[in-house]
Scaffold this motif. Structure first.
Motif, PDB file in Angstrom:
ATOM      1  N   ASP A  30       0.836  -1.193   0.000  1.00 45.31           N
ATOM      2  CA  ASP A  30       0.000   0.000   0.000  1.00 45.31           C
ATOM      3  C   ASP A  30       0.869   1.240   0.000  1.00 45.31           C
ATOM      4  OD1 ASP A  30      -2.299  -1.547   2.233  1.00 45.31           O
ATOM      5  OD2 ASP A  30      -2.453  -1.353   0.087  1.00 45.31           O
ATOM      6  N   THR A 156     -10.819  -0.335   1.882  1.00 40.49           N
ATOM      7  CA  THR A 156     -11.173  -1.498   1.072  1.00 40.49           C
ATOM      8  C   THR A 156     -12.592  -1.959   1.378  1.00 40.49           C
ATOM      9  OG1 THR A 156      -8.877  -2.230   0.926  1.00 40.49           O
ATOM     10  CG2 THR A 156     -10.566  -3.893   0.551  1.00 40.49           C
ATOM     11  N   SER A 269      -4.354  -5.121   4.346  1.00 39.41           N
ATOM     12  CA  SER A 269      -5.285  -4.513   3.398  1.00 39.41           C
ATOM     13  C   SER A 269      -5.297  -5.263   2.071  1.00 39.41           C
ATOM     14  CB  SER A 269      -4.936  -3.045   3.171  1.00 39.41           C
ATOM     15  OG  SER A 269      -3.641  -2.911   2.626  1.00 39.41           O
ATOM     16  N   ALA A 273      -8.591  -7.034   0.544  1.00 43.23           N
ATOM     17  CA  ALA A 273      -9.086  -6.761  -0.805  1.00 43.23           C
ATOM     18  C   ALA A 273      -9.351  -8.048  -1.576  1.00 43.23           C
ATOM     19  CB  ALA A 273      -8.074  -5.897  -1.554  1.00 43.23           C
ATOM     20  N   TYR A 277     -13.215  -8.916  -2.482  1.00 43.51           N
ATOM     21  CA  TYR A 277     -13.626  -8.873  -3.878  1.00 43.51           C
ATOM     22  C   TYR A 277     -13.948 -10.245  -4.448  1.00 43.51           C
ATOM     23  CZ  TYR A 277     -13.585  -3.942  -4.453  1.00 43.51           C
ATOM     24  OH  TYR A 277     -13.933  -2.616  -4.339  1.00 43.51           O
TER      25      TYR A 277
END
Length: 288
Positions: A30, A156, A269, A273, A277
């Motif tokens: 990130d 997220t 993170s 994600a 997703y």
């Protein structure tokens, strides 16, 4: 890059979880978020005895109060007592840490960290899912102490349409200014609940019909074989050590993410994600 462990489990009248093989994860980072986030300790800092007392009287949202270790001053004891009455976390801190955080250089042995918004309740999060007519999708963070990690996870969660995030009251970053900035404003939209006991919270979620998912290098279920369409709580482990033993024991399944590189762990993170997703893909009716 910190090691992240995840565990999840599904329970209740929403159907049986789909078992699968274990796998692992490939690394992401990130850096963009970290690059844009200043590490200014002054953000949300309230220094000095009078300032902290007035903040308590005014009902300011306070994430925690730090008092110099070993101090026996009556005024500091009064602050600690009032804070605990309001359910605010009070921690002993090394005076050198307070000196480093202080911008006035006159903290008088006490610094309060203001929260950028009020915490929600777990019921608020479940109600948000009911209002949307959707099966709950909740992130549970087990002692994420890095505010940049927590902020990125909240960001997220908002982008993926999760209904809320749950964090423990202690040994976790809170809703500080750094978290808010790293989240790119997502804290304004995602309910964040803070609970005193994650183990008890997971049991309550199970009673509400949620299955609890997470990832682990030796997970018994493959991410892409897990059924994330139903009510799900995703538990993210702490930086370095993963999930605590009691939290892990209250998870029904461990889920692994495919790892093709030389590293065997993901940033929190990044793992969030990937899992969220995959849930989005499944809920939209996507095929493998």
């Amino acid at each position: 890059m910190a090691v992240e462990m995840w565990y999840t489990a599904f329970i209740g009248p929403w159907g049986d979880p789909v078992a699968a093989e274990k796998r692992e994860v490939s690394p992401l980072n990130d850096r963009r978020d970290r690059r844009t986030e200043p590490d200014s300790p002054a953000d949300g800092v309230i220094e000095g005895r009078n300032a902290v007392i007035e903040a308590l009287r005014a009902g300011t949202n306070i994430d925690k109060i730090m008092i110099a270790r070993g101090e026996t001053d009556a005024a500091l004891g009064h602050i600690a007592a009032k804070a605990r009455e309001k359910g605010i976390v009070v921690v002993d801190a090394d005076r050198r840490k307070l000196d480093h955080m202080s911008q006035t250089h006159a903290h008088q042995g006490v610094i309060a960290i203001a929260a950028v918004r009020e915490y929600a309740s777990v019921e608020d999060i479940l109600a948000a899912a009911r209002q949307k007519g959707e099966p709950p999708l909740i992130l549970v963070c087990d002692e994420l102490s890095d505010p940049h990690n927590l902020g990125a996870v909240i960001r997220t969660a908002e982008c993926a349409g999760a209904h809320g995030v749950i964090i423990p009251k202690r040994r976790s970053a809170g809703l500080t200014a750094v978290v808010a900035k790293t989240s790119a404003g997502a804290v304004s939209y995602v309910p964040v609940a803070r609970v005193p006991n994650l183990t008890a919270c997971l049991k309550e979620l199970k009673e509400e019909g949620l299955w609890v998912f997470g990832t682990a290098a030796q997970g018994s279920v493959s991410l892409y074989d897990a059924d994330l369409k139903g009510p799900a709580a995703v538990v993210i482990g702490s930086e370095g050590s993963g999930m605590s033993r009691l939290v892990a024991e209250n998870c029904d399944f461990t889920v692994s993410i495919p790892m093709k590189g030389k590293l065997n762990s993901l940033n929190a993170s990044a793992a969030a994600a990937i899992l969220l997703y995959e849930a989005v893909r499944q809920r939209l009716g996507g095929n493998g």
